[in-house]
Design an enzyme around this catalytic site. Structure first.
Site, PDB file in Angstrom:
ATOM      1  N   THR A  59       0.850  -1.211   0.000  1.00 53.29           N
ATOM      2  CA  THR A  59       0.000   0.000   0.000  1.00 53.29           C
ATOM      3  C   THR A  59       0.877   1.248   0.000  1.00 53.29           C
ATOM      4  O   THR A  59       0.378   2.334   0.278  1.00 53.29           O
ATOM      5  CB  THR A  59      -0.910   0.041   1.243  1.00 53.29           C
ATOM      6  OG1 THR A  59      -0.088  -0.073   2.411  1.00 53.29           O
ATOM      7  CG2 THR A  59      -1.958  -1.055   1.230  1.00 53.29           C
TER       8      THR A  59
ATOM      9  N   ARG B 174       4.214   2.513  -2.331  1.00 50.76           N
ATOM     10  CA  ARG B 174       4.391   2.992  -3.703  1.00 50.76           C
ATOM     11  C   ARG B 174       4.803   1.805  -4.563  1.00 50.76           C
ATOM     12  O   ARG B 174       5.641   0.988  -4.150  1.00 50.76           O
ATOM     13  CB  ARG B 174       5.473   4.079  -3.776  1.00 50.76           C
ATOM     14  CG  ARG B 174       5.042   5.429  -3.233  1.00 50.76           C
ATOM     15  CD  ARG B 174       3.983   6.115  -4.111  1.00 50.76           C
ATOM     16  NE  ARG B 174       3.565   7.398  -3.582  1.00 50.76           N
ATOM     17  CZ  ARG B 174       2.520   7.593  -2.772  1.00 50.76           C
ATOM     18  NH1 ARG B 174       1.766   6.581  -2.400  1.00 50.76           N
ATOM     19  NH2 ARG B 174       2.209   8.812  -2.352  1.00 50.76           N
TER      20      ARG B 174
ATOM     21  N   GLU C  67       1.071   4.218 -12.823  1.00 44.02           N
ATOM     22  CA  GLU C  67      -0.330   4.456 -12.506  1.00 44.02           C
ATOM     23  C   GLU C  67      -0.879   5.542 -13.426  1.00 44.02           C
ATOM     24  O   GLU C  67      -0.167   6.497 -13.729  1.00 44.02           O
ATOM     25  CB  GLU C  67      -0.471   4.870 -11.037  1.00 44.02           C
ATOM     26  CG  GLU C  67      -0.039   3.752 -10.108  1.00 44.02           C
ATOM     27  CD  GLU C  67      -0.294   4.074  -8.630  1.00 44.02           C
ATOM     28  OE1 GLU C  67      -0.925   5.102  -8.323  1.00 44.02           O
ATOM     29  OE2 GLU C  67       0.134   3.274  -7.789  1.00 44.02           O
TER      30      GLU C  67
ATOM     31  N   HIS D 263      -4.975   2.337  -6.044  1.00 39.35           N
ATOM     32  CA  HIS D 263      -4.506   3.438  -5.193  1.00 39.35           C
ATOM     33  C   HIS D 263      -5.665   4.111  -4.441  1.00 39.35           C
ATOM     34  O   HIS D 263      -5.851   5.333  -4.502  1.00 39.35           O
ATOM     35  CB  HIS D 263      -3.736   4.469  -6.034  1.00 39.35           C
ATOM     36  CG  HIS D 263      -2.717   5.218  -5.226  1.00 39.35           C
ATOM     37  ND1 HIS D 263      -1.493   5.596  -5.697  1.00 39.35           N
ATOM     38  CD2 HIS D 263      -2.753   5.650  -3.939  1.00 39.35           C
ATOM     39  CE1 HIS D 263      -0.822   6.245  -4.758  1.00 39.35           C
ATOM     40  NE2 HIS D 263      -1.582   6.286  -3.671  1.00 39.35           N
TER      41      HIS D 263
ATOM     42  N   ALA E 202      -6.282   3.120  -1.074  1.00 36.51           N
ATOM     43  CA  ALA E 202      -6.131   2.802   0.358  1.00 36.51           C
ATOM     44  C   ALA E 202      -6.306   4.024   1.253  1.00 36.51           C
ATOM     45  O   ALA E 202      -6.781   3.917   2.378  1.00 36.51           O
ATOM     46  CB  ALA E 202      -4.759   2.171   0.603  1.00 36.51           C
TER      47      ALA E 202
END
Ligand code: NAD
Length: 340
Positions: A238, A240, A269, A288, A290
């Site tokens: 969680t 990078r 991303e 992404h 979280a």
């Protein structure tokens, strides 16, 4: 000349503009995904709000009036902080943001991997059920282990990682920690144990990554590290994407060096639809997300505006990332009414 604030992200979080506009600030909100586009709109900005756009040395050295670069999140790996410090620019983030959300998310990924949540759900949607497809279902169940008594290895032991510990302990997990910047007594106070990276890789049933992305952590987990892990172990990320060498992860998954992965983040991303990880049913990818909760969203809207007001009124930012800029900042902005 009006104090100018530029927000370059796509899509921008609707920050609280009202308080800034009341102060007579000129506020510009425009997506700027490349260095040149950032410079085109922010060259004369007093403050740059930057969520994930490239804030490189080239960009920073060409910002003529910028006193503050503020990001409405925790991670600031897209900002060259050393360059900002050299040019007398304060950098601010929102430390501690999303600690509960990300630690919950890491646990959610751990549980989903461990209990094969998505494979089971997919099987049921495809017409499977315990009583009808006994053999397939039993094959599907294999590899689901009792969590109590297993080991969770945490890489990086900052705010989020520490918040994972009591949640993991509630499930009966033993917790190992690798963080070269934290002394063992800090770790032990939380009920976790310190370990070297190699020991953690070898002993853990789940490894959860919580480091920032830095030159030292980029591709910290590659082929050699995956080979040390248990073939039944899961990797949870969680932090990078680039902390993991994604090619090595794919190989580790298809060659059975590890059992699966729960990823909130990937190297590029948004994820490319042809990313081979998306083809594997033992990989969960959550886009992404979280950090998100409705409560955090409100905080992300409020805090950048507060930091701007602080810098305008001669105070240092609350989420100050580079306090070592102080002397340079004062020297550069002394006669501009912006000294903090
Ligand atoms: P933090 O700064 O509190 O903790 C980071 C920890 O990593 C520190 O204890 C540091 O000593 C450790 N560390 C640094 N380099 C290391 C290395 N080489 N090896 C091992 N440990 C190392 O940060 P945090 O609030 O816990 O957040 C961690 C990261 O999570 C952030 O940097 C951000 O990139 C990421 N994050 C992701 C989301 C998301 O939505 N997925 C949300 C918030 C944060």
């Amino acid at each position: 000349m009006k104090f100018k604030v530029v927000y370059t992200s796509v899509p921008p979080i609707e920050i609280e503009k009202e308080s800034l506009l009341k102060l007579g600030v000129e506020y510009i909100e425009r997506p700027a995904p490349t260095e040149d586009e950032v410079l085109a709109i922010a060259q004369d900005a007093d403050v740059l709000i930057d969520r994930s756009e490239p804030c490189t040395r080239r960009v920073i050295s060409n910002l003529k009036s910028c006193r503050l670069i503020v990001t409405p999140k925790v991670g600031y790996d897209n900002i060259d902080v050393a360059a900002a410090t050299e040019y007398g620019v304060c950098v601010a983030n929102i430390p501690g943001l999303s600690v509960d959300e990300v630690s919950d998310h890491a646990m959610a990924l751990l549980l989903a991997c461990s209990r094969k949540l998505f494979q089971l759900d997919n099987m049921v949607r495809a017409g499977g059920w315990q009583v009808f497809h006994g053999k397939e279902m039993q094959a599907m169940w294999r590899g689901i282990s009792l969590i109590r008594g297993q080991t969770l290895g945490l890489i990086g032991f900052g705010a989020i990682s520490r918040a994972v510990v009591p949640k993991a302990k509630a499930f009966g997990l033993r917790v190992l920690v690798y963080d070269p910047y934290i002394t063992p007594d800090v770790t032990e106070k939380t009920g976790a144990a310190s370990a070297q990276l190699e020991q953690l890789l070898k002993e853990s049933d789940y490894i959860s990554i919580h480091t920032p992305l830095t030159p030292a952590t980029r591709h910290m987990l590659g082929v050699a590290q995956f080979k040390l892990m248990k073939p039944t172990a899961f990797i949870i990320n969680t932090s990078r994407g680039a902390v993991i060498d994604e090619g090595a992860l794919y190989n580790a998954l298809v060659n059975g060096y590890i059992a699966g992965a729960g990823l909130d983040v990937v190297e590029k991303e948004p994820v490319k639809m042809d990313n081979p990880l998306l083809k594997l049913d033992n990989v969960i990818v959550t886009g992404h997300s979280a950090h998100y909760s409705d409560q955090v969203w409100a905080e992300q809207r409020r805090r950048p505006a507060e930091e701007i007001i602080r810098i305008m009124s001669g105070q240092w930012p609350r989420g100050w990332v580079n306090p070592q800029v102080e002397a340079k900042f004062i020297e550069r902005w002394r006669n501009t009414g912006a000294s903090a």
